[in-house]
Design an enzyme around this catalytic site. Structure first.
Site, mmCIF file in Angstrom:
data_model
loop_
_atom_site.group_PDB
_atom_site.id
_atom_site.type_symbol
_atom_site.label_atom_id
_atom_site.label_comp_id
_atom_site.label_asym_id
_atom_site.label_seq_id
_atom_site.Cartn_x
_atom_site.Cartn_y
_atom_site.Cartn_z
ATOM 1 N N HIS A 206 -57.004 42.725 -25.633
ATOM 2 C CA HIS A 206 -57.679 41.408 -26.276
ATOM 3 C C HIS A 206 -58.238 40.702 -25.276
ATOM 4 O O HIS A 206 -58.954 39.468 -25.279
ATOM 5 C CB HIS A 206 -56.677 40.673 -27.170
ATOM 6 C CG HIS A 206 -55.413 40.010 -26.444
ATOM 7 N ND1 HIS A 206 -54.445 40.822 -25.862
ATOM 8 C CD2 HIS A 206 -55.353 38.873 -25.691
ATOM 9 C CE1 HIS A 206 -53.434 39.909 -25.492
ATOM 10 N NE2 HIS A 206 -54.162 38.956 -25.124
HETATM 11 C C1 UD1 Z 1 -55.504 33.844 -27.136
HETATM 12 C C2 UD1 Z 1 -55.399 33.348 -25.919
HETATM 13 C C3 UD1 Z 1 -54.581 34.466 -24.867
HETATM 14 C C4 UD1 Z 1 -53.584 35.250 -25.501
HETATM 15 C C5 UD1 Z 1 -53.856 35.744 -26.927
HETATM 16 C C6 UD1 Z 1 -52.809 36.230 -27.493
HETATM 17 C C7 UD1 Z 1 -56.588 31.466 -24.920
HETATM 18 C C8 UD1 Z 1 -57.636 31.137 -23.879
HETATM 19 N N1 UD1 Z 1 -56.443 32.960 -25.210
HETATM 20 O O1 UD1 Z 1 -56.666 34.672 -27.058
HETATM 21 O O2 UD1 Z 1 -54.375 33.955 -23.583
HETATM 22 O O3 UD1 Z 1 -53.192 36.302 -24.653
HETATM 23 O O4 UD1 Z 1 -54.453 34.209 -27.695
HETATM 24 O O5 UD1 Z 1 -53.052 36.674 -28.948
HETATM 25 O O6 UD1 Z 1 -55.915 30.760 -25.497
HETATM 26 N N2 UD1 Z 1 -59.199 35.104 -34.622
HETATM 27 C C9 UD1 Z 1 -59.078 35.496 -35.828
HETATM 28 N N3 UD1 Z 1 -57.688 35.316 -36.354
HETATM 29 C C10 UD1 Z 1 -56.691 34.474 -35.786
HETATM 30 C C11 UD1 Z 1 -57.048 34.021 -34.470
HETATM 31 C C12 UD1 Z 1 -58.236 34.334 -33.776
HETATM 32 O O7 UD1 Z 1 -59.885 36.081 -36.542
HETATM 33 O O8 UD1 Z 1 -55.848 34.027 -36.535
HETATM 34 C C13 UD1 Z 1 -60.342 35.551 -33.825
HETATM 35 C C14 UD1 Z 1 -61.569 34.558 -33.924
HETATM 36 O O9 UD1 Z 1 -62.516 35.283 -34.098
HETATM 37 C C15 UD1 Z 1 -61.421 33.937 -32.564
HETATM 38 C C16 UD1 Z 1 -60.956 35.052 -31.497
HETATM 39 O O10 UD1 Z 1 -60.304 35.807 -32.372
HETATM 40 O O11 UD1 Z 1 -62.616 33.412 -32.060
HETATM 41 C C17 UD1 Z 1 -60.240 34.741 -30.378
HETATM 42 O O12 UD1 Z 1 -59.229 33.899 -30.535
HETATM 43 P P1 UD1 Z 1 -58.742 32.836 -29.749
HETATM 44 O O13 UD1 Z 1 -57.445 32.212 -29.922
HETATM 45 O O14 UD1 Z 1 -59.849 32.016 -29.091
HETATM 46 O O15 UD1 Z 1 -58.455 33.805 -28.321
HETATM 47 P P2 UD1 Z 1 -57.490 35.088 -28.151
HETATM 48 O O16 UD1 Z 1 -58.503 36.061 -27.878
HETATM 49 O O17 UD1 Z 1 -56.832 35.317 -29.637
HETATM 50 N N1 UDP Z 2 -47.500 42.036 -30.849
HETATM 51 C C1 UDP Z 2 -47.138 42.136 -32.187
HETATM 52 N N2 UDP Z 2 -48.111 43.164 -33.148
HETATM 53 C C2 UDP Z 2 -49.048 43.458 -32.358
HETATM 54 C C3 UDP Z 2 -49.179 43.396 -30.985
HETATM 55 C C4 UDP Z 2 -48.471 42.590 -30.364
HETATM 56 O O1 UDP Z 2 -46.268 41.542 -32.836
HETATM 57 O O2 UDP Z 2 -49.802 43.999 -33.186
HETATM 58 C C5 UDP Z 2 -46.517 41.101 -30.067
HETATM 59 C C6 UDP Z 2 -45.901 41.893 -28.989
HETATM 60 O O3 UDP Z 2 -44.702 42.529 -29.448
HETATM 61 C C7 UDP Z 2 -45.520 40.548 -28.012
HETATM 62 C C8 UDP Z 2 -46.577 39.605 -28.456
HETATM 63 O O4 UDP Z 2 -47.041 40.087 -29.626
HETATM 64 O O5 UDP Z 2 -44.266 39.963 -28.420
HETATM 65 C C9 UDP Z 2 -47.701 39.633 -27.279
HETATM 66 O O6 UDP Z 2 -48.631 38.957 -27.833
HETATM 67 P P1 UDP Z 2 -50.085 39.084 -27.200
HETATM 68 O O7 UDP Z 2 -50.158 40.366 -26.681
HETATM 69 O O8 UDP Z 2 -51.077 38.793 -28.368
HETATM 70 O O9 UDP Z 2 -50.525 38.045 -26.129
HETATM 71 P P2 UDP Z 2 -50.091 38.013 -24.505
HETATM 72 O O10 UDP Z 2 -48.569 38.187 -24.250
HETATM 73 O O11 UDP Z 2 -51.134 38.857 -23.921
HETATM 74 O O12 UDP Z 2 -50.627 36.375 -24.312
#
Ligand code: UD1
Ligand code: UDP
Length: 366
Positions: A206
């Site tokens: 991601h």
């Molecule tokens: C965010 C965090 C990242 C973290 C990740 C965990 C920041 C800058 N990034 O990244 O550090 O590792 O979460 O998963 O805070 N979206 C959906 N449904 C949701 C949420 C998001 O469809 O419930 C889609 C939207 O199109 C959105 C995109 O995902 O624009 C990105 O979401 P965003 O929270 O901005 O960043 P992540 O890539 O999720």
């Molecule tokens: N995780 C989950 N379902 C998934 C992928 C990840 O429950 O399909 C959990 C994973 O076990 C861990 C957390 O989400 O506990 C990690 O989150 P993510 O990778 O979104 O964010 P990051 O740790 O990179 O910030």
């Protein structure tokens, strides 16, 4: 002391669960959960509250998705209004997402002390939005709770006072150890997915650097095409990569890889079951690098660096980058190995980090 716990994105929920439990039992502390609404799909948010038995957030700011500046600004604005109406003694933030930095800045400008859980991690890669969030959050936090000794060193080098730094261990591991047994009891999951333990790989992606640009995503897909010939790869897709895979025009190619199983994101317990039984995990997630270390599952990190070096020096992680050949050859090495790596957890990754934090917060309140 009223402690507001901030959570916004998927990994935050895994981290606040043990904190809320540990604070709830302290007479002098009243924990309040504020959800910023950064993540909002049921499977990215509410499912974690249900599975980890976190009571529903006391408040949801409902900010949703937007560009970095707009999302950060919206969280700051809404959280500032929340603080107008709800006297707060301390704001506790976890990790490195936009919600973390936004609420830290808002609180400190109101002279409310901030505690940062997972302080001091550094990738030294300023192209990562999370690195900016980490550095800024640590700079304004009064209490810095670190998961590893390298984090203490990073903070000292940045001039943070020694007495503000508390090496407490890893709250994400608290949750993993608490729920591991329950997760592993669900043997049907593998059966339903037609998977055999240790005969499949798991992939998560991601990071913007990997999934927002065609070049990097293409390199990774190339590696998957080769690796999927050796064993099935299950890829629970983060909503960001669902969106960008189509936007960069690689959807058809991904779907055409035989052996690559694209699935929606998984709930926590299912994902832990999948992770724990995998032959190897390929990921750009921070939390997944940590969990595979504790579970003893080989992990290939598809990034040029990691802010979690103990997962490499003491764990099962190897940082391989995103070059197609590098990924393929690292995967082959893992698959050629007979034995699985030993699963000794790093120092203080013992399931009691949140307890240590609660004790220190109680002293802070006194
Ligand atoms: C965010 C965090 C990242 C973290 C990740 C965990 C920041 C800058 N990034 O990244 O550090 O590792 O979460 O998963 O805070 N979206 C959906 N449904 C949701 C949420 C998001 O469809 O419930 C889609 C939207 O199109 C959105 C995109 O995902 O624009 C990105 O979401 P965003 O929270 O901005 O960043 P992540 O890539 O999720
Ligand atoms: N995780 C989950 N379902 C998934 C992928 C990840 O429950 O399909 C959990 C994973 O076990 C861990 C957390 O989400 O506990 C990690 O989150 P993510 O990778 O979104 O964010 P990051 O740790 O990179 O910030």
């Amino acid at each position: 002391m009223r402690v507001v716990l901030i959570a916004g994105a998927r990994p935050n929920f895994v981290k606040i669960a043990p904190l809320r439990d540990a604070l709830e039992t302290r007479a002098s502390v009243e924990p309040v959960i504020v959800h910023t609404g950064q993540h909002y799909d049921d499977i990215m948010s509410a499912a974690f509250f249900r599975e980890l038995s976190i009571p529903a957030a006391d408040f949801n700011l409902g900010v949703g998705s937007a560009s970095h500046a707009i999302q950060t600004a919206k969280i700051m604005q809404s959280f500032d209004r929340f603080l107008d109406d709800h006297p707060t003694d301390l704001v506790a933030v976890v990790g490195d997402v936009n919600s973390t930095v936004a609420c830290s800045l808002t609180a400190v400008k109101r002279r409310i002390p901030v505690a940062h859980v997972e302080a001091g991690l550094r990738s030294f890669d300023w192209s990562m939005p999370e690195e900016i969030n980490r550095v800024v959050t640590d700079a304004v936090s009064s209490l810095l709770f670190t998961p590893s000794r390298d984090a203490d060193e990073n903070l000292l080098k940045e001039g943070r006072p020694r007495e503000a730094i508390h090496f407490v261990g890893n709250v994400m591991v608290d949750t993993l150890l608490k729920f591991r047994e329950r997760a592993l009891a669900n043997e049907e999951l593998l059966f339903n997915l037609n998977l055999t333990p240790r005969e499949y790989a798991v992939l998560t992606l991601h990071r913007p650097a990997n999934v927002d640009e065609r070049g990097a995503f293409e390199g990774i897909l190339g590696a998957l095409e080769e690796t999927a010939e050796e064993l099935p790869i299950v890829y629970p897709m983060h909503p960001r990569s669902v969106k960008t895979l189509e936007a960069v025009g690689l959807g058809d190619r991904a779907r055409s890889i035989e052996g690559l199983r694209l699935t929606p994101p998984m709930g926590y317990l299912d994902f832990i079951m999948l992770e724990a039984n995998a032959r190897m995990v390929m990921t750009d997630s921070g939390g997944v690098q940590e969990e595979t270390t504790v579970l003893g599952v080989p992990c290939l990190t598809l990034r040029p660096n990691t802010e979690r070096p103990v997962t490499v020096t003491e764990g099962t992680n190897r940082v391989v980058g995103t070059d197609r050949e590098a990924i393929v050859s690292a995967a082959r090495e893992v698959l050629a190995r007979e034995e699985t790596p030993s699963a000794e957890a790093p120092e203080l990754w013992d399931g009691r980090a949140a307890e240590r934090i609660a004790r220190i917060l109680e002293e802070f309140a006194a």
